[in-house]
Design an enzyme around this catalytic site. Structure first.
Site, PDB file in Angstrom:
ATOM      1  N   SER A  27       0.926  -1.262   0.245  1.00  0.00           N
ATOM      2  CA  SER A  27       0.332  -0.069   0.014  1.00  0.00           C
ATOM      3  C   SER A  27       0.717   1.605   0.368  1.00  0.00           C
ATOM      4  CB  SER A  27      -1.043   0.201   1.355  1.00  0.00           C
ATOM      5  OG  SER A  27      -1.897  -0.842   1.329  1.00  0.00           O
ATOM      6  N   HIS A  63      -0.999   5.435   8.600  1.00  0.00           N
ATOM      7  CA  HIS A  63      -1.634   4.088   7.838  1.00  0.00           C
ATOM      8  C   HIS A  63      -0.812   4.569   6.843  1.00  0.00           C
ATOM      9  CE1 HIS A  63      -2.411  -0.485   7.254  1.00  0.00           C
ATOM     10  NE2 HIS A  63      -2.395  -0.574   8.517  1.00  0.00           N
ATOM     11  N   GLU A 114     -10.541   6.903   2.367  1.00  0.00           N
ATOM     12  CA  GLU A 114     -10.147   5.712   2.122  1.00  0.00           C
ATOM     13  C   GLU A 114     -11.102   4.720   2.407  1.00  0.00           C
ATOM     14  OE1 GLU A 114      -5.847   2.995   2.278  1.00  0.00           O
ATOM     15  OE2 GLU A 114      -6.449   3.812   4.381  1.00  0.00           O
ATOM     16  N   ASP A 156      -8.719  -4.379   2.949  1.00  0.00           N
ATOM     17  CA  ASP A 156      -8.019  -5.100   2.394  1.00  0.00           C
ATOM     18  C   ASP A 156      -7.827  -5.813   3.643  1.00  0.00           C
ATOM     19  OD1 ASP A 156      -4.342  -4.998   2.076  1.00  0.00           O
ATOM     20  OD2 ASP A 156      -4.492  -4.519   3.775  1.00  0.00           O
ATOM     21  N   HIS A 202      -7.186  -9.686   3.737  1.00  0.00           N
ATOM     22  CA  HIS A 202      -6.161 -10.362   3.946  1.00  0.00           C
ATOM     23  C   HIS A 202      -6.330 -11.560   4.658  1.00  0.00           C
ATOM     24  CE1 HIS A 202      -2.563  -8.129   2.821  1.00  0.00           C
ATOM     25  NE2 HIS A 202      -3.082  -6.997   3.039  1.00  0.00           N
ATOM     26  N   HIS A 219      -5.015  -1.597  -5.128  1.00  0.00           N
ATOM     27  CA  HIS A 219      -4.267  -3.441  -5.506  1.00  0.00           C
ATOM     28  C   HIS A 219      -5.462  -4.128  -4.896  1.00  0.00           C
ATOM     29  CE1 HIS A 219      -3.283  -4.085  -1.122  1.00  0.00           C
ATOM     30  NE2 HIS A 219      -2.708  -3.083  -0.963  1.00  0.00           N
TER      31      HIS A 219
END
Length: 561
Positions: free
Chosen positions: A85, A151, A279, A284, A288, A327
């Protein structure tokens, strides 16, 4: 020879038409599209087409995103076909393809061709971001996220560090960037260790913000009361809760859509316009963890934030809106080995049914297991909150995998449950390297297949901003502006380094990560932060600081073409 009819056609019809076109082009010359007033960039971290399709089936109607799809983006970074990221965010924020883990610095090495040439030839040189440029253009700026504000993705728009893990430095730079609206988590990186925070430099950045005229708010009630001014919304010590858990676990936290609407309301008061980054950070993390519950909740809330931004942009008419992942993550698929023998008959209701029963994210599900890590407790917790009746063998496998995953023990739920009890497939707990979808509307809207750095460049161009000129104005190596022996880094306090510059028997002091110049009795606020890179032992200063130290009164260099 041409036919007589062709000659007549050319003489009496085509030539007059061509003459008219030439005259009109002289009277009404073509003009470039005017710079946009506002830019809103919305990033759904770690998402791809399969996740969006699943969210649409779950919702049962089109997504807000569906109406503005325009293309796709290639995501590889400078040293891997699969980005992280930080490198992906740097491409979007600064228009530069860099290395994994790096926050808005030029790459140290480039091994993946093609690598578009960039005027920043020095490895690990700070690259100015579109947010920094928007601020210098007089626009208001904002960042809204569901993670801590330090982050990777938000960091790339606000800071410049060799590692995404430098939360204290990133947070400090964010505080001194004069950003108008920042909302998310990460309060622990604003407080000194002596006050229960994580800052080793013992600085109280909340007090700094308040001194600089910011309101620091901590819950959705305070958010809704805001109607003007600069604000940092710090709604959690670390990250905000997953959307599916929020109302039960942290009802005082605002949703992403609420924060987005409020940010637009505050920022749009500036007649010069604004830049806003939004965001959906935890999409994400859900991927994961192979966690459908977390994924659906956060992705649908992100889509509501997109709708809020679209409502403004379409009414305003002067706003470029970009929405895209950075991504993909998890390699999610609709269909897995369990569905091999019936996928041609799979109905939406059957696909969605097990997901509708899931009431908590996997991390919260694991917390509900508590200290009683037994197969029976696993089975009871899963049937209660995910509506799935596990076997003894399933529960034992979850416990075994949880032990292997350590701090990410919750990953075991999705890894065991999804292949057997859902039609959702996963290939990895990491990122993947495929192209990702692009959504956009408004003036300067891109179309087609883009390279990741194109996002940063076209965002800048839409505001009539030149990122190379901006970098040259904000980041000059101190030893190139002054004799090398006149510049030193004072490490007396290792957590608060200060650049010392001797010039004409006077000494200038510039604290690293801040936008302050101490020059004699004066304290001069700067238009950019001071950046120190330990790896190359270089320090970068804004041109403004150099001119102030040298006593130069000439105008600052331009940042537009």
């Amino acid at each position: 020879m041409g036919s007589p009819n062709a000659t007549v056609l050319q003489q009496f019809i085509l030539r007059p038409i061509m003459l008219i076109v030439i005259v009109l082009s002289l009277v009404y010359p073509a003009t470039a599209i005017a710079a946009v007033k506002n830019v809103i960039v919305l990033i759904m971290d770690g998402c791809g087409d399969e996740q969006l399709t699943l969210a649409r089936w779950y919702k049962g109607s089109p997504l807000a995103l569906d109406a503005i799809r325009v293309g796709a983006v290639k995501t590889y970074n400078a040293d891997s076909v699969i980005p992280d990221s930080a490198s992906a965010g740097t491409a979007y924020a600064a228009g530069v393809r860099t290395n994994s883990g790096v926050v808005s610095l030029s790459p140290k090495t480039t091994t993946i061709p093609p690598a578009p040439a960039h005027t920043l030839k020095t490895p690990r040189q700070p690259c100015a971001t579109v947010l920094e440029g928007a601020r210098l253009l007089g626009k208001s700026t904002g960042v809204v996220v569901t993670c801590r504000i330090s982050h990777a993705t938000p960091a790339t728009y606000m800071a410049h560090t060799p590692s995404r893990k430098m939360d204290e430095d990133i947070t400090e730079q964010a505080v001194y960037q004069n950003i108008d609206v920042v909302m998310g988590g990460g309060k622990k990186y604003f407080r000194p260790q002596s006050a229960g925070g994580n800052r080793q430099d013992q600085e109280d950045l909340i007090s700094v913000l308040q001194t600089h005229g910011y309101r620091v708010i901590q819950n959705r009630t305070e958010l809704h009361k805001l109607d003007k001014g600069k604000v940092f919304g710090l709604f959690a010590s670390n990250h905000l809760e997953a959307e599916i858990d929020r109302l039960e676990c942290a009802p005082e936290q605002p949703s992403l859509a609420e924060m987005t609407r409020k940010a637009i309301q505050l920022l749009s008061a500036n007649p010069a316009g604004f830049f806003l980054l939004v965001e959906g950070s935890q999409i994400d993390w859900a991927c994961h963890a192979h966690d459908p519950a977390h994924l659906i909740g956060d992705l649908l809330m992100f889509d509501r934030a997109v709708q809020a931004a679209l409502d403004f942009a379409q009414k305003d008419g002067q706003t470029l809106l970009l929405a895209l992942p950075d991504h993909n993550t998890g390699g999610m698929s609709i269909g897995n080995q369990c569905s091999d023998h019936y996928y041609t008959r799979l109905q939406p209701e059957a696909l969605i049914a097990p997901l509708k029963k899931m009431q908590l994210s996997a991390p919260t599900l694991w917390r509900r297991v508590g200290k009683d890590k037994t197969p029976e407790k696993i089975k009871d917790t899963v049937i209660r909150y995910w509506g799935i009746q596990l076997t003894e063998k399933d529960a034992q496998e979850i416990l075994k995998k949880a032990e292997q995953y350590g701090k990410n023990a919750h990953n075991a739920f999705g890894e065991v449950i999804c292949p057997k009890y859902t039609d959702i497939g996963w290939t990895t707990h990491g990122h993947t390297g495929g192209d990702i979808p692009l959504f956009a509307c408004g003036p300067h809207r891109p179309v087609g297949l883009l390279d990741a750095p194109d996002i940063g460049r076209l965002t800048a161009e839409a505001m009539d901003l030149d990122l190379n000129l901006l970098s040259a104005r904000l980041f000059v190596e101190a030893r190139q502006a002054f004799p090398a022996q006149a510049v030193r880094l004072d490490h007396t306090d290792p957590y608060n380094p200060v650049v010392r510059i001797s010039y004409h028997d006077r000494q200038a002091s510039l604290p690293v990560n801040k936008n302050l110049l101490y020059w004699g009795e004066e304290v001069l606020p700067l238009e950019g932060v001071v950046v120190y890179l330990p790896e190359t032992e270089t320090t970068y200063l804004p041109v403004q600081a150099i001119q102030a130290i040298k006593g130069e009164s000439k105008p600052l260099p331009p940042i537009t073409k």
